[in-house]
Design a protein around this motif. Structure first.
Motif, PDB file in Angstrom:
ATOM      1  N   LEU A  66     -18.195  -4.986 -13.286  1.00 55.64           N
ATOM      2  CA  LEU A  66     -18.895  -6.234 -12.958  1.00 55.64           C
ATOM      3  C   LEU A  66     -19.284  -6.982 -14.225  1.00 55.64           C
TER       4      LEU A  66
ATOM      5  N   HIS B 212     -14.023 -11.982  -9.065  1.00 52.23           N
ATOM      6  CA  HIS B 212     -15.261 -11.206  -9.142  1.00 52.23           C
ATOM      7  C   HIS B 212     -15.847 -10.968  -7.744  1.00 52.23           C
TER       8      HIS B 212
ATOM      9  N   TRP C 198     -13.363  -8.866  -5.503  1.00 53.42           N
ATOM     10  CA  TRP C 198     -13.311  -7.480  -5.966  1.00 53.42           C
ATOM     11  C   TRP C 198     -14.524  -6.706  -5.474  1.00 53.42           C
TER      12      TRP C 198
ATOM     13  N   GLN D 272     -16.377  -8.692 -15.768  1.00 50.67           N
ATOM     14  CA  GLN D 272     -16.092  -9.901 -14.993  1.00 50.67           C
ATOM     15  C   GLN D 272     -17.108 -10.995 -15.298  1.00 50.67           C
ATOM     16  N   HIS D 273     -18.391 -10.629 -15.350  1.00 49.88           N
ATOM     17  CA  HIS D 273     -19.426 -11.612 -15.688  1.00 49.88           C
ATOM     18  C   HIS D 273     -19.155 -12.243 -17.049  1.00 49.88           C
TER      19      HIS D 273
END
Length: 125
Positions: free
Chosen positions: A88, A114, A117, A91-92
């Motif tokens: 995560l 994001h 997923w 992705q962030h």
């Protein structure tokens, strides 16, 4: 004037700095999942605020309240939370980088990935 062409404003810089600070906080080893989620929601709301549309920002804040149970339920069922939180965060960081560089289409695509997923981790399919 397109948003990609606008000069940085102090407000935009402040929002991006705060978003970056939240991600740094979320990287802390041993951060409780509830703190991670609170910072995660705030990160998304901050980025939404960059659109300058109070309606969209209000909708995002409402979605945070509507999805918190779903997010907590999904995470509580994950045995591999440290691995998931790391993904995560990657992705962030990708979303934030695209926003910082004013690559709107890339940011939108990274955000779509994001969300889908994470949703794929749940039993809500």
């Amino acid at each position: 004037m397109e948003s990609e062409k606008r000069p940085d404003s102090p407000e935009r810089r402040r929002i991006l700095e705060e978003a970056d600070r939240l991600l740094d906080e979320m990287d802390a080893p041993g951060l409780p999942a509830d703190r991670f989620h609170a910072s995660d929601a705030q990160f998304h709301i901050l980025l939404t605020s960059l659109a300058g549309n109070v309606v969209v920002e209000t909708m995002m804040a409402s979605l945070r309240e509507a999805t918190i149970g779903y997010v907590q339920e999904t995470v509580s069922g994950l045995e591999r939370w440290p691995e998931v939180s790391c993904t995560l965060q990657e992705q962030h960081r990708g979303v934030l980088r695209a926003v910082q560089e004013r690559r709107g289409e890339d940011a939108a695509e990274a955000l779509r990935h994001h969300i889908t997923w994470f949703y794929g981790l749940s039993d809500h399919r």
